[in-house]
Design an enzyme around this catalytic site. Structure first.
Site, PDB file in Angstrom:
ATOM      1  N   ASN A 185      94.804 -30.369 -63.882  1.00 33.36           N
ATOM      2  CA  ASN A 185      94.006 -31.283 -63.066  1.00 33.36           C
ATOM      3  C   ASN A 185      94.924 -31.886 -61.993  1.00 33.36           C
ATOM      4  O   ASN A 185      96.113 -31.541 -61.922  1.00 33.36           O
ATOM      5  CB  ASN A 185      93.282 -32.324 -63.927  1.00 33.36           C
ATOM      6  CG  ASN A 185      94.245 -33.273 -64.640  1.00 33.36           C
ATOM      7  OD1 ASN A 185      95.383 -33.455 -64.220  1.00 33.36           O
ATOM      8  ND2 ASN A 185      93.789 -33.870 -65.725  1.00 33.36           N
TER       9      ASN A 185
ATOM     10  N   ASP B 130      88.104 -28.705 -70.396  1.00 29.24           N
ATOM     11  CA  ASP B 130      88.237 -27.689 -71.451  1.00 29.24           C
ATOM     12  C   ASP B 130      87.185 -26.597 -71.278  1.00 29.24           C
ATOM     13  O   ASP B 130      87.471 -25.410 -71.484  1.00 29.24           O
ATOM     14  CB  ASP B 130      88.082 -28.335 -72.831  1.00 29.24           C
ATOM     15  CG  ASP B 130      89.176 -29.339 -73.110  1.00 29.24           C
ATOM     16  OD1 ASP B 130      90.284 -29.180 -72.560  1.00 29.24           O
ATOM     17  OD2 ASP B 130      88.924 -30.282 -73.869  1.00 29.24           O
TER      18      ASP B 130
HETATM   19  O1  RIB Z   1      89.929 -32.722 -73.275  1.00 27.47           O
HETATM   20  C1  RIB Z   1      89.227 -33.511 -74.203  1.00 27.47           C
HETATM   21  C2  RIB Z   1      89.922 -33.480 -75.520  1.00 27.47           C
HETATM   22  O2  RIB Z   1      91.209 -34.052 -75.376  1.00 27.47           O
HETATM   23  C3  RIB Z   1      89.270 -34.276 -76.630  1.00 27.47           C
HETATM   24  O3  RIB Z   1      88.385 -33.518 -77.409  1.00 27.47           O
HETATM   25  C4  RIB Z   1      90.451 -34.850 -77.399  1.00 27.47           C
HETATM   26  O4  RIB Z   1      90.478 -34.465 -78.741  1.00 27.47           O
HETATM   27  C5  RIB Z   1      91.681 -34.391 -76.653  1.00 27.47           C
HETATM   28  O5  RIB Z   1      92.210 -33.251 -77.196  1.00 27.47           O
END
Ligand code: RIB
Length: 284
Positions: free
Chosen positions: A181, A230
């Site tokens: 990011n 993610d």
């Molecule tokens: O990117 C979000 C994630 O970051 C969350 O689920 C938390 O557990 C951390 O790993």
């Protein structure tokens, strides 16, 4: 054909508090009743890749507690192969997330079992994958060892350099694609063949051999941005063999859709939703 993706990474049980505004240092604010949901960057990325249509295996570690059982079940419920996921004595990884009414968040992670991720049970899965997907909530040396196995086997190595700040010199020399990011980008200046900077609502910036391009995101009314990065990384991995341009557009679209769902671990759209959104917004 479904892309074979191996994710080596973290699993956390997320406790999420919703607040009107994120607390400043020294400030106390009131929040909602907490929600407890599956998370961890590794698990979130694995679920996102699987929902996007990839065949996904996961290499990681959970503790021998209730959270570990829940986190394992969340992966299997989403069709992720957990043959490389070991259970170790002690607590599973945990995270505390605060989300404000604009959908912005802060996250604190306690690694727990993620510190114990080892590659023994997952070596074959890593060597057999088309794409290895890494993040850095596990020891960086373990991520680098996985990258070495994957590269030797001819796989593409995608690494989400998050959290940033550790010494990634060795790992950087082993990766094909770095995903960061804007904050992480300022800390990651290693040369890599493909560099992707996620820009939140503004999409992503890609730099490769032919220069830099901007990829827009679908316009949405975000309620929770946690996990969106993610989902971006998971879908990028799932679509990478289908061409860089397509993979970037699908990842941007999926990341935007993820912000419409609360929580990080269950916010990934499926392939149908991604394709429909790409058609609707004329992102192809
Ligand atoms: O990117 C979000 C994630 O970051 C969350 O689920 C938390 O557990 C951390 O790993």
């Amino acid at each position: 054909m479904a892309t074979g993706v191996c994710v080596v990474g973290s699993l956390n049980l997320d406790t999420v508090f919703t607040v009107a505004a994120l607390p400043a240092p020294g400030e106390t604010v009131l929040g909602s009743a907490p929600a407890t949901v599956p998370g961890g960057k590794g698990g979130n990325q694995a679920v996102a890749a699987a929902r996007a249509g990839a065949q996904v295996c996961f290499v990681g570690a959970v503790g021998d507690d209730d959270a570990g059982a829940l986190l394992r079940r969340h992966l299997t419920d989403n069709g992720v192969d957990t043959a490389g996921l070991v259970t170790v004595p002690g607590p599973s990884g945990a995270a505390v997330i605060t989300v404000d009414t604009a959908g912005q968040n802060t996250i604190v992670v306690v690694p727990g079992a993620n510190r114990a991720v080892a590659l023994d049970a997952g070596r074959d899965a890593i060597a057999g994958a088309q794409v290895l997907l890494l993040q850095l909530e596990i020891p960086i040396a373990t991520a680098a060892a996985a990258a070495r196995i994957a590269r030797t086997a001819g796989a593409t190595v995608i690494a989400n350099i998050s959290p940033s700040g550790g010494d990634v010199t060795e790992l950087a020399g082993l990766i094909d694609v770095a995903v960061v990011n804007e904050t992480e980008a300022a800390q990651f200046d290693h040369p890599v063949p493909h560099r992707v900077v996620t820009l939140g609502a503004n999409g992503a910036r890609y730099t490769g051999a032919d220069g830099t391009v901007h990829v827009p995101a679908a316009v949405v009314d975000a309620i929770d941005t946690s996990g969106a990065g993610d989902v971006f990384a998971g879908v990028l991995a799932a679509e990478w063999p289908n061409g860089v341009a397509h993979a970037l557009r699908a990842a941007c679209t999926a990341g935007a859709l993820a912000t419409l769902v609360p929580g990080a671990g269950d916010c990934a759209p499926d392939a149908t939703a991604i394709n429909e959104a790409m058609e609707k917004s004329h992102i192809q």
